[in-house]
Motif scaffolding. Structure first.
Motif, PDB file in Angstrom:
ATOM      1  N   LEU A  73      15.044  29.701 -54.063  1.00  0.00           N
ATOM      2  CA  LEU A  73      14.265  30.264 -52.962  1.00  0.00           C
ATOM      3  C   LEU A  73      12.790  30.012 -53.232  1.00  0.00           C
ATOM      4  O   LEU A  73      12.290  30.318 -54.333  1.00  0.00           O
ATOM      5  CB  LEU A  73      14.535  31.761 -52.859  1.00  0.00           C
ATOM      6  CG  LEU A  73      13.676  32.561 -51.862  1.00  0.00           C
ATOM      7  CD1 LEU A  73      13.936  32.080 -50.440  1.00  0.00           C
ATOM      8  CD2 LEU A  73      13.973  34.043 -52.016  1.00  0.00           C
TER       9      LEU A  73
ATOM     10  N   ALA B  69      22.613  21.972 -43.273  1.00  0.00           N
ATOM     11  CA  ALA B  69      22.241  23.337 -42.899  1.00  0.00           C
ATOM     12  C   ALA B  69      23.399  23.979 -42.146  1.00  0.00           C
ATOM     13  O   ALA B  69      24.218  23.269 -41.546  1.00  0.00           O
ATOM     14  CB  ALA B  69      20.983  23.314 -42.044  1.00  0.00           C
TER      15      ALA B  69
ATOM     16  N   PRO C 293      10.337  25.604 -43.802  1.00  0.00           N
ATOM     17  CA  PRO C 293      11.569  26.350 -43.523  1.00  0.00           C
ATOM     18  C   PRO C 293      12.694  25.459 -43.018  1.00  0.00           C
ATOM     19  O   PRO C 293      13.872  25.722 -43.316  1.00  0.00           O
ATOM     20  CB  PRO C 293      11.122  27.364 -42.465  1.00  0.00           C
ATOM     21  CG  PRO C 293       9.682  27.609 -42.774  1.00  0.00           C
ATOM     22  CD  PRO C 293       9.151  26.274 -43.216  1.00  0.00           C
TER      23      PRO C 293
ATOM     24  N   ASP D 140      13.542  22.712 -44.068  1.00  0.00           N
ATOM     25  CA  ASP D 140      14.181  22.026 -45.193  1.00  0.00           C
ATOM     26  C   ASP D 140      15.315  22.865 -45.791  1.00  0.00           C
ATOM     27  O   ASP D 140      16.040  22.394 -46.669  1.00  0.00           O
ATOM     28  CB  ASP D 140      13.162  21.724 -46.296  1.00  0.00           C
ATOM     29  CG  ASP D 140      12.101  20.725 -45.863  1.00  0.00           C
ATOM     30  OD1 ASP D 140      10.928  20.950 -46.198  1.00  0.00           O
ATOM     31  OD2 ASP D 140      12.455  19.744 -45.200  1.00  0.00           O
ATOM     32  N   THR D 141      15.465  24.083 -45.331  1.00  0.00           N
ATOM     33  CA  THR D 141      16.519  24.961 -45.838  1.00  0.00           C
ATOM     34  C   THR D 141      17.894  24.366 -45.568  1.00  0.00           C
ATOM     35  O   THR D 141      18.224  24.026 -44.424  1.00  0.00           O
ATOM     36  CB  THR D 141      16.416  26.347 -45.185  1.00  0.00           C
ATOM     37  OG1 THR D 141      15.192  26.966 -45.593  1.00  0.00           O
ATOM     38  CG2 THR D 141      17.586  27.230 -45.597  1.00  0.00           C
TER      39      THR D 141
ATOM     40  N   GLN E 185      21.811  25.080 -53.256  1.00  0.00           N
ATOM     41  CA  GLN E 185      21.166  25.692 -52.102  1.00  0.00           C
ATOM     42  C   GLN E 185      19.651  25.694 -52.260  1.00  0.00           C
ATOM     43  O   GLN E 185      19.117  26.107 -53.300  1.00  0.00           O
ATOM     44  CB  GLN E 185      21.662  27.131 -51.917  1.00  0.00           C
ATOM     45  CG  GLN E 185      21.020  27.873 -50.766  1.00  0.00           C
ATOM     46  CD  GLN E 185      21.390  27.299 -49.416  1.00  0.00           C
ATOM     47  OE1 GLN E 185      22.517  26.846 -49.208  1.00  0.00           O
ATOM     48  NE2 GLN E 185      20.440  27.294 -48.487  1.00  0.00           N
TER      49      GLN E 185
ATOM     50  N   THR F 291      16.411  27.262 -50.156  1.00  0.00           N
ATOM     51  CA  THR F 291      15.990  28.155 -49.091  1.00  0.00           C
ATOM     52  C   THR F 291      14.473  28.255 -49.099  1.00  0.00           C
ATOM     53  O   THR F 291      13.883  28.591 -50.129  1.00  0.00           O
ATOM     54  CB  THR F 291      16.606  29.547 -49.258  1.00  0.00           C
ATOM     55  OG1 THR F 291      18.031  29.438 -49.299  1.00  0.00           O
ATOM     56  CG2 THR F 291      16.212  30.453 -48.100  1.00  0.00           C
ATOM     57  N   VAL F 292      13.864  27.943 -47.956  1.00  0.00           N
ATOM     58  CA  VAL F 292      12.414  27.978 -47.832  1.00  0.00           C
ATOM     59  C   VAL F 292      12.050  29.088 -46.850  1.00  0.00           C
ATOM     60  O   VAL F 292      12.430  29.040 -45.680  1.00  0.00           O
ATOM     61  CB  VAL F 292      11.866  26.629 -47.352  1.00  0.00           C
ATOM     62  CG1 VAL F 292      10.339  26.658 -47.342  1.00  0.00           C
ATOM     63  CG2 VAL F 292      12.366  25.492 -48.237  1.00  0.00           C
ATOM     64  N   SER F 293      11.321  30.065 -47.331  1.00  0.00           N
ATOM     65  CA  SER F 293      10.931  31.183 -46.475  1.00  0.00           C
ATOM     66  C   SER F 293       9.577  30.921 -45.837  1.00  0.00           C
ATOM     67  O   SER F 293       8.714  30.263 -46.422  1.00  0.00           O
ATOM     68  CB  SER F 293      10.876  32.465 -47.292  1.00  0.00           C
ATOM     69  OG  SER F 293       9.888  32.378 -48.303  1.00  0.00           O
TER      70      SER F 293
END
Length: 125
Positions: A11, A40, A88, A90-91, A120, A122-124
């Motif tokens: 993350l 995704a 995001p 890129d998640t 995984q 995850t980009v916030s």
């Protein structure tokens, strides 16, 4: 038996960086194109980046050009994906894959016969 093991996902906030690694065993790694794909939720798997057997040719999907860098170390049977300026969008789950035929270069998932289990990212926002 060919085995691919990815690592390095996690993350991260938008604008951050991650480095994915993939180690291959049971395969004549040095003669084959390697690639990273991603998927995704609810979307099809898509090509991200590829590198030819020697590392002299790299190619990317347009949306990651200038932000992602693929590299390989044939002595370590490993391929890497440096991801900078993450967004995001890129998640996804990221997969490394080995091309079915030596020397050939491709962006098509069907041309890659061996896959890792995925890691995984995850980009916030």
């Amino acid at each position: 038996q060919v085995q691919l093991a990815e690592s390095g996902g996690g993350l991260v906030q938008a604008g951050g960086s991650l480095r994915l690694s993939c180690t291959v065993s049971g395969h004549t790694f040095r003669n084959y194109t390697m690639a990273w794909f991603r998927q995704a939720p609810g979307k099809e798997r898509e090509f991200v980046a590829g590198i030819n057997w020697s590392g002299s040719v790299t190619y990317y999907r347009d949306s990651v050009k200038g932000r992602f860098t693929i590299s390989r170390d044939n002595a370590k049977n490993s391929v890497y994906l440096q991801m900078d300026s993450l967004k995001p969008e890129d998640t996804a789950t990221y997969y490394c894959a080995v091309h079915d035929r030596p020397i050939r270069v491709s962006k098509t998932a069907a041309d890659f016969g061996s896959w890792g289990q995925g890691t995984q990212v995850t980009v916030s926002s």
